[in-house]
Each structure stands twice: as C-alpha cells, then as structure tokens.
Design a protein around this motif. Structure first.
Motif, PDB file in Angstrom:
ATOM      1  N   ALA A  42       0.819  -1.211   0.000  1.00 13.68           N
ATOM      2  CA  ALA A  42       0.000   0.000   0.000  1.00 13.68           C
ATOM      3  C   ALA A  42       0.857   1.268   0.000  1.00 13.68           C
ATOM      4  O   ALA A  42       0.431   2.310  -0.502  1.00 13.68           O
ATOM      5  CB  ALA A  42      -0.932   0.001   1.203  1.00 13.68           C
ATOM      6  N   HIS A  45       4.246   2.971  -4.566  1.00 19.96           N
ATOM      7  CA  HIS A  45       3.379   3.514  -5.605  1.00 19.96           C
ATOM      8  C   HIS A  45       4.171   3.810  -6.868  1.00 19.96           C
ATOM      9  O   HIS A  45       5.374   4.020  -6.838  1.00 19.96           O
ATOM     10  CB  HIS A  45       2.678   4.787  -5.114  1.00 19.96           C
ATOM     11  N   PRO A  49      -0.118   8.624  -9.822  1.00 17.62           N
ATOM     12  CA  PRO A  49      -1.087   8.209  -8.809  1.00 17.62           C
ATOM     13  C   PRO A  49      -2.475   7.890  -9.369  1.00 17.62           C
ATOM     14  O   PRO A  49      -3.293   7.286  -8.692  1.00 17.62           O
ATOM     15  CB  PRO A  49      -1.147   9.390  -7.843  1.00 17.62           C
ATOM     16  N   SER A  50      -2.745   8.269 -10.612  1.00 14.77           N
ATOM     17  CA  SER A  50      -4.057   8.002 -11.192  1.00 14.77           C
ATOM     18  C   SER A  50      -4.163   6.608 -11.808  1.00 14.77           C
ATOM     19  O   SER A  50      -5.220   6.238 -12.310  1.00 14.77           O
ATOM     20  CB  SER A  50      -4.387   9.054 -12.254  1.00 14.77           C
ATOM     21  N   PRO A  52      -4.870   2.797 -12.254  1.00 15.11           N
ATOM     22  CA  PRO A  52      -5.790   1.887 -11.557  1.00 15.11           C
ATOM     23  C   PRO A  52      -5.040   0.867 -10.707  1.00 15.11           C
ATOM     24  O   PRO A  52      -3.891   0.517 -10.991  1.00 15.11           O
ATOM     25  CB  PRO A  52      -6.535   1.190 -12.691  1.00 15.11           C
ATOM     26  N   LYS A  53      -5.710   0.391  -9.671  1.00 16.40           N
ATOM     27  CA  LYS A  53      -5.123  -0.611  -8.776  1.00 16.40           C
ATOM     28  C   LYS A  53      -4.715  -1.861  -9.554  1.00 16.40           C
ATOM     29  O   LYS A  53      -3.689  -2.473  -9.263  1.00 16.40           O
ATOM     30  CB  LYS A  53      -6.139  -0.956  -7.691  1.00 16.40           C
ATOM     31  N   SER A  54      -5.492  -2.221 -10.555  1.00 22.19           N
ATOM     32  CA  SER A  54      -5.174  -3.415 -11.352  1.00 22.19           C
ATOM     33  C   SER A  54      -3.854  -3.242 -12.111  1.00 22.19           C
ATOM     34  O   SER A  54      -3.094  -4.192 -12.265  1.00 22.19           O
ATOM     35  CB  SER A  54      -6.308  -3.734 -12.324  1.00 22.19           C
ATOM     36  N   THR A  55      -3.574  -2.026 -12.555  1.00 24.68           N
ATOM     37  CA  THR A  55      -2.311  -1.764 -13.248  1.00 24.68           C
ATOM     38  C   THR A  55      -1.147  -1.885 -12.280  1.00 24.68           C
ATOM     39  O   THR A  55      -0.116  -2.479 -12.605  1.00 24.68           O
ATOM     40  CB  THR A  55      -2.333  -0.364 -13.899  1.00 24.68           C
ATOM     41  N   LYS A  56      -1.307  -1.345 -11.082  1.00 25.89           N
ATOM     42  CA  LYS A  56      -0.266  -1.469 -10.058  1.00 25.89           C
ATOM     43  C   LYS A  56      -0.017  -2.941  -9.742  1.00 25.89           C
ATOM     44  O   LYS A  56       1.129  -3.371  -9.637  1.00 25.89           O
ATOM     45  CB  LYS A  56      -0.675  -0.714  -8.796  1.00 25.89           C
ATOM     46  N   SER A  57      -1.081  -3.718  -9.607  1.00 27.56           N
ATOM     47  CA  SER A  57      -0.936  -5.153  -9.341  1.00 27.56           C
ATOM     48  C   SER A  57      -0.191  -5.845 -10.467  1.00 27.56           C
ATOM     49  O   SER A  57       0.640  -6.717 -10.229  1.00 27.56           O
ATOM     50  CB  SER A  57      -2.301  -5.806  -9.149  1.00 27.56           C
ATOM     51  N   ASN A  71       7.182 -10.504  -3.033  1.00 25.91           N
ATOM     52  CA  ASN A  71       5.886  -9.994  -2.606  1.00 25.91           C
ATOM     53  C   ASN A  71       5.320 -11.054  -1.672  1.00 25.91           C
ATOM     54  O   ASN A  71       4.825 -12.085  -2.122  1.00 25.91           O
ATOM     55  CB  ASN A  71       4.998  -9.775  -3.838  1.00 25.91           C
ATOM     56  N   ARG A  77      -1.498  -7.653   5.187  1.00 27.14           N
ATOM     57  CA  ARG A  77      -0.893  -6.826   4.140  1.00 27.14           C
ATOM     58  C   ARG A  77       0.097  -7.643   3.330  1.00 27.14           C
ATOM     59  O   ARG A  77       0.341  -8.796   3.605  1.00 27.14           O
ATOM     60  CB  ARG A  77      -0.182  -5.630   4.777  1.00 27.14           C
TER      61      ARG A  77
END
Length: 101
Positions: A42, A45, A49-50, A52-57, A71, A77
């Motif tokens: 969390a 980053h 910052p814009s 999507p969470k899926s892209t970060k994953s 990971n 967490r």
C-alpha cells in the motif's frame, strides 16, 4: 502457506526478464523505492497516482515473476522487498547502474 505467491529461484532468474521488467518507467520507479528498503504494498506507488489498482498489481506481478522483487504476506498486508542479493550475485553492477537517477 495461504497468500504465498510463486517467486523464481535464484537459478531461474533470467537477465532478459529482469531487463524487461525494469524497462517500464513505472516499474523502474517502484524498484527505486524498494532500493531504500522493504515497503508495504500500500505504501509503494508508481509515479502516476491516477493508475488503476489493477495496473499497479500487474506491475508488481511482472517485477515478481522476473525475480526483481519479493511480494510476501505480512499479516493482512503484503510486504515488498527488492531481491538485491540475488540480482547482485547473478548480474553484478546491474542494479546499481539502473537505479542511479
């Protein structure tokens, strides 16, 4: 163990996979953050910052499968760490050269 994700063994890490994982500016930015030490997922980053969470994953998955990061579950967490020892042993000087800004 529940929540465990597969990570390549040191002997399975390939230079081409590592270079591909680090070729994206956002994945490189994440790797640079982890060079300072472990982070909760969390807290880590991408530079945009814009995203999507899926892209970060997806970024985390590419880095993990290439052998760049670990990971691992840490309570409820996820803890991210740079696999510096493995990468330095396999490809001396690579991380130092790509992590320098």
């Amino acid at each position: 163990m529940p929540g465990e994700l597969p990570h390549p063994d040191r002997t399975e890490i390939q230079l081409t996979d590592v270079l591909f994982a680090l070729s994206d500016p956002e994945r490189l930015a994440i790797t640079r953050q982890l060079a300072d030490g472990p982070l909760d997922m969390a807290e880590c980053h991408a530079t945009d910052p814009s995203l999507p969470k899926s892209t970060k994953s997806h970024f985390m998955k590419v880095l993990r499968e290439a052998g760049v990061i670990r990971n691992e579950p840490d309570g409820r967490r996820r803890r991210l760490t740079l696999r510096r020892d493995d990468l330095d042993a396999l490809f001396p000087g690579l991380l130092d050269s790509v992590l320098t800004r």
